[in-house]
Design an enzyme around this catalytic site. Structure first.
Site: not given
Ligand code: HMG
Ligand code: MG
Length: 301
Positions: A249, A240, A209, A207, A15-16
């Site tokens: 990481n 990220c 990095h 966690h 994933r990450d």
């Molecule tokens: P949004 O555009 O605000 O979503 O995104 P929404 O709720 O307004 O919905 C808009 C459209 O997206 C809708 O479709 C939903 O159905 C669809 P429409 O009606 O327009 O056809 N939708 C989805 N489709 C599939 N799967 C879903 C989903 N949700 C809504 N889950 C959202 C909000 C959270 C979805 C978006 O911002 C997003 O996906 N962000 C993810 C970012 C990400 O993954 N970042 C990396 C991971 S975090 C990280 O790495 C840190 C970590 O490792 C810890 C650390 O290191 O600190 C964990």
């Molecule tokens: Mg991370």
């Protein structure tokens, strides 16, 4: 100094590690890699992410990956879930555990999940309740605990407030993210001292990095403070996409090498880990950054 007898390593590479990769890895290769990792003694693998594929195209095949892997009964297979839409997909793919995530800093939260912190909490609460009602355990991540690429320093009181809100929801563990890899051992000690006054150590994971090369040093301080769960990514892959400057990481193979050498049991077999590292290095088509892997390659006869 005394050290814990054993440590749990949560492998977040699929994933990450892959979410930030420019080169698209084929679904079948992700599946083969997770199957390799499943034979290495790791008992927890975060396999993918049910976020919006437009936001993280590299993991757009989440359902196919989760359905395609061979499940080892000794391994918990987890995935990121940001909202109920993501939960629907995660349940269809039958992951064992869902991982909710948000940030301690407003700007990273907004850039990463398009919501303010106050708007995020009720959404995550729904995910926790939906997951638990479906028999899935839930883990939470809190990002930018030690610094934010947009806001700089993050107030530990803010970290406590959001951690409290997440733990109150009924998650089984909170993983504290140094998203951009800026923490140093002194800061880790200070932040953990504050958090451990409020929360049991069994509920906390780290966690790290390794952007500035401090991840293992931060692990050592955490171990001295009795933290025994660490996230890492094989070969040091990762980052990220919504945190400029975030790099790989903490590498699982570096962590396992260090802990095994200290006599701290990880349950992980280094030779199998090396095989899995060589496999993914070929698929990402760039050299892995972990020191242990590089050292093994250099001394291989
Ligand atoms: P949004 O555009 O605000 O979503 O995104 P929404 O709720 O307004 O919905 C808009 C459209 O997206 C809708 O479709 C939903 O159905 C669809 P429409 O009606 O327009 O056809 N939708 C989805 N489709 C599939 N799967 C879903 C989903 N949700 C809504 N889950 C959202 C909000 C959270 C979805 C978006 O911002 C997003 O996906 N962000 C993810 C970012 C990400 O993954 N970042 C990396 C991971 S975090 C990280 O790495 C840190 C970590 O490792 C810890 C650390 O290191 O600190 C964990
Ligand atoms: Mg991370």
């Amino acid at each position: 100094m005394s050290w814990p007898k054993e440590v749990t390593i949560k492998e977040v590479g699929p994933r990450d590690g892959l979410q930030n990769e420019i080169k698209m890895i084929k679904t079948e290769d992700k599946i083969s890699w997770i199957n390799e990792l499943s034979e290495s003694g790791l008992n927890y693998i975060e396999i993918t992410s049910f976020v919006h594929p437009k936001w993280i195209p590299a993991l757009g095949d989440a359902v196919e990956v989760a359905k395609g892997i061979k499940r080892n009964p000794d391994v918990t297979y987890a995935a990121l879930v940001p909202n109920l839409k993501g939960l629907e997909r995660a349940l269809e793919a039958n992951v064992d555990e869902t991982s909710i995530f948000m940030s301690a800093s407003e700007t990273h939260n907004k850039k990463n999940i398009n919501k303010k912190i106050a708007e995020t909490l009720p959404i995550l609460k729904e995910v926790v309740h939906g997951s638990l009602a479906s028999g899935k355990t839930v883990r939470a991540y809190l990002s930018t605990v030690f610094g934010c690429s947009y806001e700089g320093a993050v107030d530990p009181d803010q970290v406590v407030r959001v951690s409290d809100a997440l733990l109150e929801m009924g998650v089984s563990e909170l993983s504290l993210g140094d998203t951009i890899g800026v923490a140093n051992p002194q800061q880790v000690e200070q932040v953990l001292e504050i958090l451990l006054k409020q929360f049991p150590k069994e509920k906390l994971a780290m966690h790290f990095h390794n952007t500035h090369g401090t991840a293992l040093a931060n692990v050592v301080v955490s171990l001295q403070m009795d933290i025994t769960t660490f996230d890492s990514s094989l070969g040091g892959l990762g980052g990220c996409p919504y945190a400029p400057g975030a790099s790989g990481n903490l590498a699982t193979d570096d962590l396992v090498y260090m802990l095994n050498g200290m006599g701290v049991d990880t349950g992980v077999k280094e030779d199998q880990l090396q095989r899995a590292a060589a496999f993914i290095e070929e698929k990402v088509a760039k050299p892995l950054q972990s020191n242990h892997y590089k050292a093994c390659q250099a001394t291989r006869v």
